[in-house]
Design a protein around this motif. Structure first.
Motif, PDB file in Angstrom:
ATOM      1  N   ASP A   1       4.616   3.888  -3.035  1.00  0.00           N
ATOM      2  CA  ASP A   1       4.203   4.793  -4.106  1.00  0.00           C
ATOM      3  C   ASP A   1       5.199   4.748  -5.253  1.00  0.00           C
TER       4      ASP A   1
ATOM      5  N   LYS B   1       0.797  -1.211   0.000  1.00  0.00           N
ATOM      6  CA  LYS B   1       0.000   0.000   0.000  1.00  0.00           C
ATOM      7  C   LYS B   1       0.842   1.279   0.000  1.00  0.00           C
TER       8      LYS B   1
ATOM      9  N   LYS C   1       0.501  -8.937  -7.180  1.00  0.00           N
ATOM     10  CA  LYS C   1      -0.426  -8.443  -6.169  1.00  0.00           C
ATOM     11  C   LYS C   1      -0.158  -6.961  -5.971  1.00  0.00           C
ATOM     12  N   THR C   2      -1.129  -6.157  -6.360  1.00  0.00           N
ATOM     13  CA  THR C   2      -0.901  -4.726  -6.342  1.00  0.00           C
ATOM     14  C   THR C   2      -1.891  -4.041  -5.429  1.00  0.00           C
ATOM     15  N   ASN C   3      -1.387  -3.190  -4.599  1.00  0.00           N
ATOM     16  CA  ASN C   3      -2.236  -2.516  -3.625  1.00  0.00           C
ATOM     17  C   ASN C   3      -1.971  -1.015  -3.615  1.00  0.00           C
ATOM     18  N   ASN C   4      -1.423  -0.506  -4.700  1.00  0.00           N
ATOM     19  CA  ASN C   4      -1.131   0.918  -4.733  1.00  0.00           C
ATOM     20  C   ASN C   4      -1.461   1.434  -6.124  1.00  0.00           C
ATOM     21  N   SER C   5      -2.205   2.542  -6.149  1.00  0.00           N
ATOM     22  CA  SER C   5      -2.716   2.988  -7.439  1.00  0.00           C
ATOM     23  C   SER C   5      -1.644   3.617  -8.313  1.00  0.00           C
ATOM     24  N   SER C   6      -0.492   3.966  -7.742  1.00  0.00           N
ATOM     25  CA  SER C   6       0.520   4.602  -8.581  1.00  0.00           C
ATOM     26  C   SER C   6       1.517   3.584  -9.142  1.00  0.00           C
ATOM     27  N   ALA C   7       1.273   2.319  -8.863  1.00  0.00           N
ATOM     28  CA  ALA C   7       2.224   1.297  -9.314  1.00  0.00           C
ATOM     29  C   ALA C   7       2.083   1.032 -10.808  1.00  0.00           C
TER      30      ALA C   7
END
Lengths: 472, 484
Positions: B386, B383, B412-418
């Protein structure tokens, strides 16, 4: 039926009790194969139990809280008192379908006769009735490819399903009008619904089938649907699945497909709303030259969760497959994509492609993407790709410097992002309404429709972007 | 048709190529009885004259190991391993401490000469510092003097325990705790030796460091442990090679490698793994269950894994990076080759925790014969990570129609800027490429070698020079002409 070491969940107990209460009654099905399936499935269910996150395939989808709830199992067959259109309206302009419906797990029709032959020769009706009407088809196809041992929900479904839809398109019959199945839930208490569908397409036949899962009220429901689809040689099926349920609903949808040579399958899964949605596709290409195209979009927000599991098995040479799933996740929504391409030893000249693309709108949203390949033949071309990212900043800037507001520009780009999937819809009026829904959904206007997902769309008044055209 | 036949012949010739490191050296070894219990662990610990806390650590690991089960999620198939049928400690008998190479058992030196790792020659000519580990014990570390001038500690793990207990205590199990997995727990309980390396602040290690592992004695397992710490601003390039004699029984190798990279430091870890892969009928070979993990602890730190995996009957190995420091970078370059009945399930994990972290994964799998080769990798963007960036590319090449090539990426992605990208392709060598080479007068065997080397080049380029040459030769031996 000895209890195992670990305590059963209330839902497991309800399922077992429901089976025991009924296996001499309604489940003493008239067709021996169906009875046999129920009897062996309940034993399997006791062994494998309901799926938990400790099994690899369910790691990212946790249903355990639901197993603790009390559910009403196998509701009484509803008395047909209202025409489907009174409960539910579906009148997309120019979209003429043969509408059939299921209510709370039962085939819902005014006619006492539960099997109908349509003008174009397609036979459709209740799977319970089909046991009597087409015993030889049930013997040949029922439970041939759906494997109840896959996981506990499927085992439970096989043991205690109430009813389901049966579609038979005889050899050389080409359906003119799309068949639409509306699977509705309308009950005041928690309800678990197990339905079982069987779709058989004979040689050289074709069918468009639109399967909608909708809830009418705001009560939690646990729907488990298991569909078996058989495509004969040269058969062609377009299958659209529309999912627009309330945020308290759980839908576990399994579709098993077997394709003979040169058959063509096109699946489009459009997930707009739902509490927890799990879509499993098991597609087995057993005849040479078969082609499968599976695509889907998921546009989720709030705390919704969608899990797409797509297993594409190439058992015969010269088959082609294409998977494409795209999603936009907002707020605290989460999504799982697990694509699996399996190429068997002698399935040479296979072409298989798989793609998953995602946009995360917030840091609360989550995506797990698992595009797998398992390949045992050497003369193949297989590829997969997965991306997680944001909207293209350059594109956004370009639109904004043309005078389009940021929110509109984002909307446009997101819309463009999903049209790669929605563009594959072959039924034009459906495409228009889906397009419309996508726009509404992306704007946040569309959460749960009060009525049908299709009904909400009025193509006469297309949704306009707030764009001042004079500035472009 | 004719060409196909010809190719078939070449496959046979090449795939029947013998493992050339399969000899056994008759040196006197000291071993414990078979089996594992707290007494054996006590014995190992005592033998090594270890402090109390280390014995405690071993026993805790052992007790934890007893409570867990062997993982079965990998796409590997092998008969169950009888952990009580293994000798957990075997060491060449050493009469006294060695000061120079002249005092090393000549049989042992001969072993290393046969392996092409002449300690002597290495010392003189190439300027690579080598720590050689035979069976369970480090037998000789070269260049220690040169390194100590820079303040670099490079010695066997046992020596480190004696001479630098504070460093060992501080870092042992920090990246791979004994609770991590089944094989890590086993290793933590019984590890016998390994290498230890510490690069002090601001020091750039002037030479390549190298460890050479060799299993020699029969029925033994090898459990070594490598701990590598680069303090702020440090840099080191570390190489690892391994071989084993040819035996009909399977032997177990369960190692741990831990790397800690502090702020602004860089660690480059290269492996050429060539354990005995078993014969062409799949008999014998090493079971290689290895836990390798690096922690990019500080700002701007970088860990780069490069591996060429050609040996072992079974490979279960996922060199990983935990990118905790902001701006840290993780890299994984791998070529995994399987032939005959070899099975490999290998890949990496990139765990993005800090912001602006970047990772790159390039994996090239080549399968031939009846082998199965899987890439399994995880990219997790947490999360708070960034602007994390990952690029993964996993290609598989199939040589022959009896083998398998598989790809299991987990994202597994939990961050919108990834921004995470994964690409993978699976194919065989294209007939066009082959034809093109052949019509230029290159015979098919060489052409295939050329194409495979080209295919793996992206990874081989990342290896230090000496290893790159060895790796290229190894690839040629394992694969030449294996196309049907």
């Amino acid at each position: 039926m000895g209890l195992s070491k670990n305590k059963y969940f209330p839902l497991e107990l309800s399922i077992l009790k429901h089976y025991n209460d009924n296996h001499n009654g309604i489940y003493n099905s008239c067709h021996p194969k169906v009875k046999e399936t129920r009897d062996s499935a309940i034993v399997q269910f006791e062994n494998i139990r309901l799926p938990l996150t400790n099994s690899e395939k369910w790691r990212s989808t946790n249903l355990q809280d639901l197993y603790e709830l009390e559910y009403l199992m196998g509701d009484e067959k509803p008395v047909f008192d209202k025409h489907i259109n009174e409960i539910f309206q579906c009148n997309v302009r120019g979209f003429d379908t043969n509408v059939f419906s299921m209510l709370n797990g039962w085939y819902y029709n005014s006619n006492t006769q539960q099997i109908h032959t349509l003008d174009d020769g397609v036979i459709i009706g209740s799977i319970l009735a089909a046991q009597k009407a087409f015993p030889e088809l049930i013997s040949k196809y029922f439970n041939e490819i759906a494997s109840p041992s896959t996981h506990g929900l499927l085992a439970a479904n096989a043991a205690v399903f109430t009813d389901g839809i049966f579609i038979y398109v005889p050899d050389n019959v080409e359906s003119k009008k799309a068949v639409q199945l509306i699977n509705m839930v309308n009950r005041d208490s928690n309800i678990m619904i197990n339905s079982r569908n069987l779709v058989i397409l004979g040689q050289n036949s074709s069918l468009s089938f639109l399967h909608c899962d909708d809830s009418i009220n705001q009560h939690p429901a646990f729907l488990v649907t298991n569909t078996e689809v058989f495509l004969g040689e040269n058969a062609k099926l377009d299958l659209y699945k529309l999912q627009n349920l309330n945020n308290w609903s759980t839908l576990a949808n399994s579709t098993f497909v077997q394709q003979e040579s040169n058959s063509k399958l096109k699946i489009n899964v459009l997930t707009f709303n739902g509490g927890i949605i799990r879509n499993e596709f098991n597609i087995d290409l057993i005849g040479e030259g078969a082609d499968a195209d599976v695509s889907g979009i998921y546009l989720m927000d709030k705390k919704q969760h969608v899990d797409n599991q797509v297993m594409l098995k190439h058992s015969a040479p010269n088959c082609t497959s294409n998977e494409m799933f795209k999603g936009v996740l907002d707020e605290s929504a989460s999504a799982v994509f697990n694509g699996y391409i399996y190429v068997a030893r002698d399935a040479q000249k296979t072409l298989a492609f798989q793609k998953n693309a995602n946009i995360l709108m917030t840091n609360e949203a989550r995506i797990d993407s698992m595009p797998f390949l398992e390949i045992y033949a050497d003369d193949v071309k297989c590829s997969h790709g997965a991306t997680v990212g944001q909207l293209d900043k350059d594109a956004l800037f370009y639109l904004m410097q043309r005078g389009i507001s940021e929110s509109d520009a984002k909307l446009l780009l997101m819309y463009a992002f999903v049209t790669e999937v929605t563009g594959k819809i072959m039924i034009e009026p459906l495409k228009v309404s889906i397009d419309d829904m996508v726009k509404k959904r992306l704007r946040g206007d569309l959460s749960i429709c009060d009525k049908c997902v299709l009904h909400c769309s009025t193509p006469d008044i297309p949704i306009e972007f707030e764009i001042d055209l004079s500035k472009i | 048709m004719n060409e196909e036949k010809n190719n078939g012949k070449i496959i046979e010739e090449v795939t029947s190529g013998e493992y050339k490191y399969g000899f056994f050296t008759d040196i006197e070894t000291e071993t414990t009885p078979k089996g594992l219990n707290e007494d054996i662990i006590g014995f190992i610990s005592k033998k090594k004259n270890e402090p109390e806390w280390l014995l405690e650590y071993r026993l805790k690991a052992y007790r934890h190991w007893l409570t867990i089960e062997e993982p079965d999620w990998a796409l590997l198939n092998h008969p169950p391993i009888d952990y009580q049928d293994i000798i957990y400690y075997a060491a060449p008998v050493q009469k006294k401490t060695l000061d120079s190479l002249n005092e090393v058992d000549p049989e042992l030196l001969d072993t290393f000469n046969k392996l092409g790792i002449s300690l002597d020659e290495q010392k003189m000519l190439t300027g690579v510092a080598v720590d050689a580990i035979i069976d369970s014990v480090s037998v000789k570390t070269t260049f220690q003097d040169t390194l100590s001038k820079h303040g670099i500690i490079f010695c066997s793990f046992s020596e480190a325990v004696q001479n630098h207990p504070e460093l060992v205590k501080k870092y042992l199990g920090k990246v791979v705790p004994y609770t991590d997995n089944y094989f890590a727990a086993l290793n933590s309980a019984v590890f016998s030796d390994g290498s230890f390396c510490y690069i002090p602040k601001g020091v750039r290690c002037p030479i390549e460091l190298s460890t050479y592992f060799r299993i020699n004695a029969a029925n033994t397992g090898q459990f070594e442990r490598t701990l590598l710490v680069a303090d702020e601003g440090g840099y080191v390039s570390y190489l690892e090679g391994c071989t084993a004699p040819q035996r009909d029984e399977n032997q177990l190798h369960a190692a741990i490698v831990e790397i800690i990279a502090h702020a602004n430091s860089e660690v480059k870890y290269s492996t050429v793994q060539n354990w005995y892969p078993g014969d062409k009928n799949g008999k014998g070979g090493i079971y290689n269950f290895v836990t390798k993990r690096g922690l990019c602890e500080g700002y701007n730190s970088k860990i780069s894994w490069t591996q060429v995996e050609t040996g072992s009957a079974i490979t279960w190995k996922y060199p990983s990076c935990i990118l905790r420091g902001d701006n840290s970078i993780g890299e994984f370059y791998s070529v995994a080759v399987t032939n005959n009945y070899q099975q490999a399930d290998t890949g990496t994990k990139m765990i993005h925790i800090g912001s602006n972290t970047k990772s790159t994964i390039i994996s090239k799998g080549i399968s031939a014969g009846y082998s199965n080769n899987s890439y399994r990798g995880l990219v997790r963007i947490s999360k708070k990570a960034d602007n994390a960036r990952n690029f993964s590319q996993c290609d598989s090449l199939l040589l022959g129609d009896k083998c398998g090539a598989h790809t299991f990426p987990y994202i597994k992605t939990n961050n919108s800027s990834a921004i995470v990208e994964h690409e993978a392709t699976t194919s065989k060598i294209s007939e066009d490429q082959l034809f093109y080479c052949q019509q230029r007068g290159i015979d098919s065997e060489k052409a295939i070698g050329l194409i495979v080397n080209g295919y793996a080049k992206e990874v081989l380029n990342k290896l230090p020079m000496e290893f790159a040459v060895e790796a290229q030769k190894l690839l040629a031996i394992t694969l030449e002409g294996s196309v049907g």
